[in-house]
Design a protein around this motif. Structure first.
Motif, mmCIF file in Angstrom:
data_model
loop_
_atom_site.group_PDB
_atom_site.id
_atom_site.type_symbol
_atom_site.label_atom_id
_atom_site.label_comp_id
_atom_site.label_asym_id
_atom_site.label_seq_id
_atom_site.Cartn_x
_atom_site.Cartn_y
_atom_site.Cartn_z
ATOM 1 N N GLN A 4 7.323 23.801 50.777
ATOM 2 C CA GLN A 4 6.765 23.935 49.444
ATOM 3 C C GLN A 4 5.358 23.370 49.384
ATOM 4 O O GLN A 4 5.021 22.435 50.094
ATOM 5 C CB GLN A 4 7.632 23.200 48.438
ATOM 6 C CG GLN A 4 9.019 23.773 48.307
ATOM 7 C CD GLN A 4 9.825 23.019 47.261
ATOM 8 O OE1 GLN A 4 9.328 22.146 46.586
ATOM 9 N NE2 GLN A 4 11.074 23.372 47.138
ATOM 10 N N LEU A 5 4.567 23.958 48.504
ATOM 11 C CA LEU A 5 3.256 23.432 48.163
ATOM 12 C C LEU A 5 3.372 22.891 46.748
ATOM 13 O O LEU A 5 3.841 23.582 45.856
ATOM 14 C CB LEU A 5 2.191 24.527 48.202
ATOM 15 C CG LEU A 5 1.955 25.246 49.515
ATOM 16 C CD1 LEU A 5 0.935 26.360 49.329
ATOM 17 C CD2 LEU A 5 1.504 24.281 50.576
ATOM 18 N N HIS A 6 2.972 21.673 46.541
ATOM 19 C CA HIS A 6 2.990 21.069 45.216
ATOM 20 C C HIS A 6 1.551 20.957 44.748
ATOM 21 O O HIS A 6 0.696 20.434 45.473
ATOM 22 C CB HIS A 6 3.652 19.692 45.261
ATOM 23 C CG HIS A 6 5.061 19.753 45.762
ATOM 24 N ND1 HIS A 6 6.111 20.109 44.957
ATOM 25 C CD2 HIS A 6 5.582 19.539 46.985
ATOM 26 C CE1 HIS A 6 7.235 20.092 45.653
ATOM 27 N NE2 HIS A 6 6.927 19.752 46.897
ATOM 28 N N THR A 29 -3.391 28.111 53.337
ATOM 29 C CA THR A 29 -4.509 29.039 53.502
ATOM 30 C C THR A 29 -4.232 30.344 52.759
ATOM 31 O O THR A 29 -5.098 30.863 52.052
ATOM 32 C CB THR A 29 -4.763 29.317 54.997
ATOM 33 O OG1 THR A 29 -5.081 28.071 55.628
ATOM 34 C CG2 THR A 29 -5.894 30.294 55.210
ATOM 35 N N GLN A 30 -3.028 30.873 52.894
ATOM 36 C CA GLN A 30 -2.662 32.119 52.216
ATOM 37 C C GLN A 30 -2.696 31.949 50.703
ATOM 38 O O GLN A 30 -3.188 32.825 49.982
ATOM 39 C CB GLN A 30 -1.286 32.585 52.675
ATOM 40 C CG GLN A 30 -1.252 33.045 54.105
ATOM 41 C CD GLN A 30 0.163 33.263 54.628
ATOM 42 O OE1 GLN A 30 1.146 32.964 53.947
ATOM 43 N NE2 GLN A 30 0.257 33.789 55.836
ATOM 44 N N LYS A 34 -5.132 33.964 48.055
ATOM 45 C CA LYS A 34 -4.609 34.698 46.901
ATOM 46 C C LYS A 34 -5.271 34.210 45.618
ATOM 47 O O LYS A 34 -5.589 35.005 44.736
ATOM 48 C CB LYS A 34 -3.089 34.537 46.804
ATOM 49 C CG LYS A 34 -2.338 35.345 47.818
ATOM 50 C CD LYS A 34 -0.849 35.179 47.652
ATOM 51 C CE LYS A 34 -0.099 35.938 48.727
ATOM 52 N NZ LYS A 34 1.359 35.779 48.580
ATOM 53 N N TYR A 35 -5.476 32.912 45.506
ATOM 54 C CA TYR A 35 -6.151 32.349 44.341
ATOM 55 C C TYR A 35 -7.571 32.911 44.227
ATOM 56 O O TYR A 35 -7.998 33.325 43.152
ATOM 57 C CB TYR A 35 -6.196 30.824 44.415
ATOM 58 C CG TYR A 35 -7.034 30.213 43.322
ATOM 59 C CD1 TYR A 35 -6.507 30.034 42.047
ATOM 60 C CD2 TYR A 35 -8.357 29.859 43.545
ATOM 61 C CE1 TYR A 35 -7.269 29.507 41.023
ATOM 62 C CE2 TYR A 35 -9.135 29.334 42.529
ATOM 63 C CZ TYR A 35 -8.591 29.157 41.273
ATOM 64 O OH TYR A 35 -9.363 28.643 40.270
ATOM 65 N N GLU A 36 -8.287 32.935 45.348
ATOM 66 C CA GLU A 36 -9.653 33.462 45.348
ATOM 67 C C GLU A 36 -9.676 34.923 44.901
ATOM 68 O O GLU A 36 -10.514 35.314 44.086
ATOM 69 C CB GLU A 36 -10.278 33.336 46.738
ATOM 70 C CG GLU A 36 -10.605 31.922 47.134
ATOM 71 C CD GLU A 36 -11.180 31.806 48.537
ATOM 72 O OE1 GLU A 36 -11.791 30.770 48.808
ATOM 73 O OE2 GLU A 36 -11.021 32.748 49.349
ATOM 74 N N GLU A 37 -8.750 35.708 45.422
ATOM 75 C CA GLU A 37 -8.689 37.128 45.076
ATOM 76 C C GLU A 37 -8.365 37.332 43.603
ATOM 77 O O GLU A 37 -8.955 38.170 42.934
ATOM 78 C CB GLU A 37 -7.653 37.840 45.946
ATOM 79 C CG GLU A 37 -8.048 37.926 47.408
ATOM 80 C CD GLU A 37 -6.913 38.388 48.302
ATOM 81 O OE1 GLU A 37 -5.803 38.687 47.794
ATOM 82 O OE2 GLU A 37 -7.128 38.448 49.529
ATOM 83 N N ALA A 38 -7.417 36.556 43.085
ATOM 84 C CA ALA A 38 -6.971 36.724 41.699
ATOM 85 C C ALA A 38 -7.995 36.212 40.692
ATOM 86 O O ALA A 38 -8.181 36.808 39.629
ATOM 87 C CB ALA A 38 -5.643 36.006 41.490
ATOM 88 N N SER A 39 -8.665 35.112 41.026
ATOM 89 C CA SER A 39 -9.565 34.476 40.062
ATOM 90 C C SER A 39 -11.027 34.887 40.222
ATOM 91 O O SER A 39 -11.824 34.714 39.293
ATOM 92 C CB SER A 39 -9.482 32.950 40.202
ATOM 93 O OG SER A 39 -10.061 32.530 41.428
ATOM 94 N N ARG A 69 -7.517 25.236 58.280
ATOM 95 C CA ARG A 69 -8.221 25.272 57.001
ATOM 96 C C ARG A 69 -9.729 25.235 57.149
ATOM 97 O O ARG A 69 -10.455 25.623 56.265
ATOM 98 C CB ARG A 69 -7.777 24.111 56.104
ATOM 99 C CG ARG A 69 -6.470 24.316 55.430
ATOM 100 C CD ARG A 69 -6.488 25.476 54.435
ATOM 101 N NE ARG A 69 -7.554 25.338 53.466
ATOM 102 C CZ ARG A 69 -8.363 26.316 53.099
ATOM 103 N NH1 ARG A 69 -8.249 27.512 53.611
ATOM 104 N NH2 ARG A 69 -9.304 26.113 52.217
ATOM 105 N N GLY A 70 -10.235 24.712 58.260
ATOM 106 C CA GLY A 70 -11.670 24.643 58.458
ATOM 107 C C GLY A 70 -12.342 23.572 57.622
ATOM 108 O O GLY A 70 -13.512 23.660 57.312
ATOM 109 N N ILE A 71 -11.564 22.554 57.228
ATOM 110 C CA ILE A 71 -12.123 21.460 56.422
ATOM 111 C C ILE A 71 -11.834 20.137 57.080
ATOM 112 O O ILE A 71 -10.955 20.010 57.909
ATOM 113 C CB ILE A 71 -11.577 21.462 54.977
ATOM 114 C CG1 ILE A 71 -10.053 21.387 54.941
ATOM 115 C CG2 ILE A 71 -12.035 22.671 54.226
ATOM 116 C CD1 ILE A 71 -9.466 21.338 53.560
#
Length: 72
Positions: A4-6, A29-30, A34-39, A69-71
């Motif tokens: 899970q992601l919280h 990452t996924q 999805k957040y980037e695409e939706a928002s 993640r590249g961070i």
């Protein structure tokens, strides 16, 4: 297994908690893609950071998560 992601959102900041593992890093990452695409907003990896618990997280796990993640 529980994968899970919280998430917690504060104005323009977010906190996301998950286990430190390759599978969880990929799920994160996924979810962010999805957040980037939706928002239409982009995550700024230069302003992002990854923090790990001081207990039970091996150096290898940390490196895998950061590479995916590249961070830092």
């Amino acid at each position: 297994m529980d994968h899970q992601l919280h998430t917690y959102f504060f104005a323009d900041d977010s906190l996301i908690f998950c286990k430190a593992g390759g599978r969880e890093a990929m799920q994160l990452t996924q979810a962010l893609k999805k957040y980037e695409e939706a928002s239409g907003q982009l995550n700024n990896v230069e302003k992002s950071s990854t923090l790990f618990s001081t207990k039970g997280v091996a150096r290898e796990q940390k490196e895998i998560c950061r590479e995916i993640r590249g961070i830092q």
